[in-house]
Design a protein around this motif. Structure first.
Motif, PDB file in Angstrom:
ATOM      1  N   ALA A 102       0.830  -1.212   0.000  1.00 42.76           N
ATOM      2  CA  ALA A 102       0.000   0.000   0.000  1.00 42.76           C
ATOM      3  C   ALA A 102       0.867   1.266   0.000  1.00 42.76           C
ATOM      4  CB  ALA A 102      -0.939  -0.011   1.204  1.00 42.76           C
ATOM      5  N   GLU A 103       1.971   1.231   0.760  1.00 43.99           N
ATOM      6  CA  GLU A 103       2.868   2.390   0.801  1.00 43.99           C
ATOM      7  C   GLU A 103       3.415   2.738  -0.576  1.00 43.99           C
ATOM      8  OE1 GLU A 103       5.914   1.405   3.620  1.00 43.99           O
ATOM      9  OE2 GLU A 103       4.626   1.838   5.347  1.00 43.99           O
ATOM     10  N   HIS A 104       3.497   1.757  -1.426  1.00 39.01           N
ATOM     11  CA  HIS A 104       4.058   1.962  -2.766  1.00 39.01           C
ATOM     12  C   HIS A 104       2.989   1.930  -3.864  1.00 39.01           C
ATOM     13  CE1 HIS A 104       8.209   1.865  -1.377  1.00 39.01           C
ATOM     14  NE2 HIS A 104       7.795   0.960  -0.510  1.00 39.01           N
ATOM     15  N   GLY A 105       1.714   1.965  -3.446  1.00 40.34           N
ATOM     16  CA  GLY A 105       0.621   2.029  -4.397  1.00 40.34           C
ATOM     17  C   GLY A 105       0.273   0.705  -5.060  1.00 40.34           C
ATOM     18  N   PHE A 106       0.692  -0.400  -4.476  1.00 41.86           N
ATOM     19  CA  PHE A 106       0.394  -1.714  -5.043  1.00 41.86           C
ATOM     20  C   PHE A 106      -0.894  -2.263  -4.438  1.00 41.86           C
ATOM     21  CE2 PHE A 106       4.613  -1.234  -6.397  1.00 41.86           C
ATOM     22  CZ  PHE A 106       4.957  -2.228  -7.286  1.00 41.86           C
ATOM     23  N   THR A 107      -1.622  -3.030  -5.243  1.00 41.58           N
ATOM     24  CA  THR A 107      -2.826  -3.717  -4.782  1.00 41.58           C
ATOM     25  C   THR A 107      -2.700  -5.186  -5.143  1.00 41.58           C
ATOM     26  OG1 THR A 107      -4.012  -3.311  -6.842  1.00 41.58           O
ATOM     27  CG2 THR A 107      -4.260  -1.655  -5.096  1.00 41.58           C
ATOM     28  N   GLN A 108      -3.632  -5.990  -4.687  1.00 41.47           N
ATOM     29  CA  GLN A 108      -3.648  -7.430  -4.966  1.00 41.47           C
ATOM     30  C   GLN A 108      -2.295  -8.067  -4.639  1.00 41.47           C
ATOM     31  OE1 GLN A 108      -4.914  -7.576  -9.058  1.00 41.47           O
ATOM     32  NE2 GLN A 108      -7.027  -7.122  -8.519  1.00 41.47           N
ATOM     33  N   ILE A 109      -1.816  -7.799  -3.454  1.00 42.56           N
ATOM     34  CA  ILE A 109      -0.499  -8.251  -2.996  1.00 42.56           C
ATOM     35  C   ILE A 109      -0.504  -9.763  -2.769  1.00 42.56           C
ATOM     36  CG2 ILE A 109       1.216  -8.052  -1.137  1.00 42.56           C
ATOM     37  CD1 ILE A 109       0.849  -5.490  -2.830  1.00 42.56           C
ATOM     38  N   THR A 110       0.494 -10.425  -3.283  1.00 45.55           N
ATOM     39  CA  THR A 110       0.749 -11.834  -2.968  1.00 45.55           C
ATOM     40  C   THR A 110       2.221 -11.955  -2.596  1.00 45.55           C
ATOM     41  OG1 THR A 110       1.333 -12.442  -5.236  1.00 45.55           O
ATOM     42  CG2 THR A 110      -1.002 -12.650  -4.603  1.00 45.55           C
ATOM     43  N   HIS A 111       2.568 -13.042  -1.958  1.00 41.68           N
ATOM     44  CA  HIS A 111       3.957 -13.250  -1.556  1.00 41.68           C
ATOM     45  C   HIS A 111       4.194 -14.720  -1.241  1.00 41.68           C
ATOM     46  CE1 HIS A 111       1.737 -12.775   2.171  1.00 41.68           C
ATOM     47  NE2 HIS A 111       2.623 -13.602   2.686  1.00 41.68           N
ATOM     48  N   THR A 112       5.457 -15.077  -1.189  1.00 43.28           N
ATOM     49  CA  THR A 112       5.876 -16.417  -0.804  1.00 43.28           C
ATOM     50  C   THR A 112       7.018 -16.262   0.190  1.00 43.28           C
ATOM     51  OG1 THR A 112       5.349 -17.240  -3.001  1.00 43.28           O
ATOM     52  CG2 THR A 112       6.788 -18.609  -1.656  1.00 43.28           C
ATOM     53  N   VAL A 113       6.937 -16.988   1.307  1.00 42.70           N
ATOM     54  CA  VAL A 113       7.998 -16.916   2.311  1.00 42.70           C
ATOM     55  C   VAL A 113       8.424 -18.325   2.685  1.00 42.70           C
ATOM     56  CG1 VAL A 113       8.587 -16.196   4.665  1.00 42.70           C
ATOM     57  CG2 VAL A 113       7.123 -14.739   3.241  1.00 42.70           C
ATOM     58  N   GLU A 114       9.716 -18.581   2.553  1.00 40.48           N
ATOM     59  CA  GLU A 114      10.307 -19.818   3.049  1.00 40.48           C
ATOM     60  C   GLU A 114      11.451 -19.433   3.973  1.00 40.48           C
ATOM     61  OE1 GLU A 114       8.024 -20.791  -0.243  1.00 40.48           O
ATOM     62  OE2 GLU A 114       9.947 -19.835  -0.607  1.00 40.48           O
ATOM     63  N   VAL A 115      11.484 -20.042   5.140  1.00 42.41           N
ATOM     64  CA  VAL A 115      12.540 -19.797   6.106  1.00 42.41           C
ATOM     65  C   VAL A 115      13.361 -21.079   6.200  1.00 42.41           C
ATOM     66  CG1 VAL A 115      13.074 -19.185   8.490  1.00 42.41           C
ATOM     67  CG2 VAL A 115      11.063 -18.183   7.358  1.00 42.41           C
ATOM     68  N   PHE A 116      14.659 -20.972   5.941  1.00 40.09           N
ATOM     69  CA  PHE A 116      15.533 -22.142   5.954  1.00 40.09           C
ATOM     70  C   PHE A 116      16.368 -22.142   7.216  1.00 40.09           C
ATOM     71  CE2 PHE A 116      14.491 -21.372   1.585  1.00 40.09           C
ATOM     72  CZ  PHE A 116      14.314 -22.636   1.056  1.00 40.09           C
ATOM     73  N   GLY A 117      16.582 -23.324   7.764  1.00 42.62           N
ATOM     74  CA  GLY A 117      17.386 -23.489   8.964  1.00 42.62           C
ATOM     75  C   GLY A 117      17.715 -24.953   9.153  1.00 42.62           C
ATOM     76  N   THR A 118      18.014 -25.323  10.385  1.00 42.70           N
ATOM     77  CA  THR A 118      18.336 -26.701  10.726  1.00 42.70           C
ATOM     78  C   THR A 118      17.345 -27.173  11.778  1.00 42.70           C
ATOM     79  OG1 THR A 118      20.667 -26.266  10.293  1.00 42.70           O
ATOM     80  CG2 THR A 118      20.162 -28.256  11.531  1.00 42.70           C
ATOM     81  N   CYS A 119      16.653 -28.288  11.484  1.00 39.58           N
ATOM     82  CA  CYS A 119      15.647 -28.805  12.417  1.00 39.58           C
ATOM     83  C   CYS A 119      16.330 -29.383  13.661  1.00 39.58           C
ATOM     84  CB  CYS A 119      14.766 -29.855  11.739  1.00 39.58           C
ATOM     85  SG  CYS A 119      15.577 -31.437  11.410  1.00 39.58           S
ATOM     86  N   ALA A 120      15.538 -29.616  14.694  1.00 45.63           N
ATOM     87  CA  ALA A 120      16.061 -30.114  15.963  1.00 45.63           C
ATOM     88  C   ALA A 120      16.752 -31.466  15.805  1.00 45.63           C
ATOM     89  CB  ALA A 120      14.937 -30.206  16.990  1.00 45.63           C
ATOM     90  N   SER A 121      16.199 -32.356  14.989  1.00 47.01           N
ATOM     91  CA  SER A 121      16.807 -33.679  14.793  1.00 47.01           C
ATOM     92  C   SER A 121      18.179 -33.569  14.156  1.00 47.01           C
ATOM     93  CB  SER A 121      15.908 -34.569  13.935  1.00 47.01           C
ATOM     94  OG  SER A 121      14.690 -34.797  14.578  1.00 47.01           O
ATOM     95  N   CYS A 122      18.297 -32.763  13.137  1.00 44.15           N
ATOM     96  CA  CYS A 122      19.593 -32.601  12.462  1.00 44.15           C
ATOM     97  C   CYS A 122      20.591 -31.885  13.368  1.00 44.15           C
ATOM     98  CB  CYS A 122      19.421 -31.845  11.146  1.00 44.15           C
ATOM     99  SG  CYS A 122      18.610 -32.832   9.860  1.00 44.15           S
ATOM    100  N   THR A 123      20.132 -30.904  14.141  1.00 46.43           N
ATOM    101  CA  THR A 123      21.005 -30.232  15.088  1.00 46.43           C
ATOM    102  C   THR A 123      21.558 -31.223  16.105  1.00 46.43           C
ATOM    103  OG1 THR A 123      19.841 -28.136  14.825  1.00 46.43           O
ATOM    104  CG2 THR A 123      21.147 -28.397  16.830  1.00 46.43           C
ATOM    105  N   ALA A 124      20.684 -32.087  16.627  1.00 46.55           N
ATOM    106  CA  ALA A 124      21.114 -33.098  17.603  1.00 46.55           C
ATOM    107  C   ALA A 124      22.101 -34.072  16.962  1.00 46.55           C
ATOM    108  CB  ALA A 124      19.903 -33.847  18.152  1.00 46.55           C
ATOM    109  N   ALA A 125      21.831 -34.494  15.723  1.00 44.48           N
ATOM    110  CA  ALA A 125      22.727 -35.439  15.043  1.00 44.48           C
ATOM    111  C   ALA A 125      24.093 -34.834  14.775  1.00 44.48           C
ATOM    112  CB  ALA A 125      22.094 -35.914  13.737  1.00 44.48           C
ATOM    113  N   MET A 126      24.143 -33.535  14.507  1.00 43.76           N
ATOM    114  CA  MET A 126      25.417 -32.865  14.231  1.00 43.76           C
ATOM    115  C   MET A 126      26.250 -32.697  15.494  1.00 43.76           C
ATOM    116  SD  MET A 126      24.557 -30.109  11.229  1.00 43.76           S
ATOM    117  CE  MET A 126      23.427 -29.136  12.209  1.00 43.76           C
ATOM    118  N   SER A 127      25.581 -32.646  16.645  1.00 41.40           N
ATOM    119  CA  SER A 127      26.320 -32.452  17.899  1.00 41.40           C
ATOM    120  C   SER A 127      26.812 -33.759  18.503  1.00 41.40           C
ATOM    121  CB  SER A 127      25.452 -31.684  18.907  1.00 41.40           C
ATOM    122  OG  SER A 127      24.333 -32.449  19.276  1.00 41.40           O
ATOM    123  N   ASP A 128      26.395 -34.896  17.924  1.00 40.92           N
ATOM    124  CA  ASP A 128      26.865 -36.212  18.423  1.00 40.92           C
ATOM    125  C   ASP A 128      28.287 -36.495  18.001  1.00 40.92           C
ATOM    126  OD1 ASP A 128      24.476 -36.712  19.632  1.00 40.92           O
ATOM    127  OD2 ASP A 128      23.647 -37.869  17.978  1.00 40.92           O
TER     128      ASP A 128
END
Length: 128
Positions: A102-128
């Motif tokens: 809206a601040e930039h005069g756009f309408t019909q806004i769509t978006h895609t969000v993916e957040v990448f990281g390391t899950c708890a299982s993989c974190t635990a396996a890496m610390s072994d």
């Protein structure tokens, strides 16, 4: 839905992870399906357009697909190591996207969000 779209959707529903179009094509051909790679791509695009399939780009820039677990707009947390994906709501992201648009005069806004990281299982396996 067409027979090809149904078959592609079924392959994705049988696996909870994200898969490339080539993976889907290879599995379908191995199961005896007479389908072309172009048809698989068209089916995947149609399923994405209908909101039945999620698509994201992996670290190599390749599009990968997964049958949606929910029917409402959502985002993804994706493990960089094992590919585990969790669908999450993001009401703050939704509000932010609307305000910025809206601040930039756009309408019909769509978006895609993916957040990448390391899950708890993989974190635990890496610390072994």
């Amino acid at each position: 839905m067409s027979k090809s779209r149904d078959a592609v959707h079924e392959i994705l529903r049988q696996n909870t992870g994200f898969r490339s179009a080539q993976d889907v094509f290879t599995e379908m051909r191995a199961d005896g399906a007479k389908i072309g790679l172009t048809t698989v791509y068209r089916a995947l695009q149609s399923l994405c357009d209908d909101g039945r399939v999620d698509v994201l780009r992996n670290d190599d820039g390749e599009s990968v697909y997964r049958a949606c677990q929910s029917q409402v707009h959502h985002h993804h947390l994706v493990c960089r190591h094992c590919g585990r994906t969790v669908e999450v709501a993001g009401p703050d992201v939704e509000r932010w996207a609307e305000v910025v648009g809206a601040e930039h005069g756009f309408t019909q806004i769509t978006h895609t969000v993916e957040v990448f990281g390391t899950c708890a299982s993989c974190t635990a396996a890496m610390s072994d």
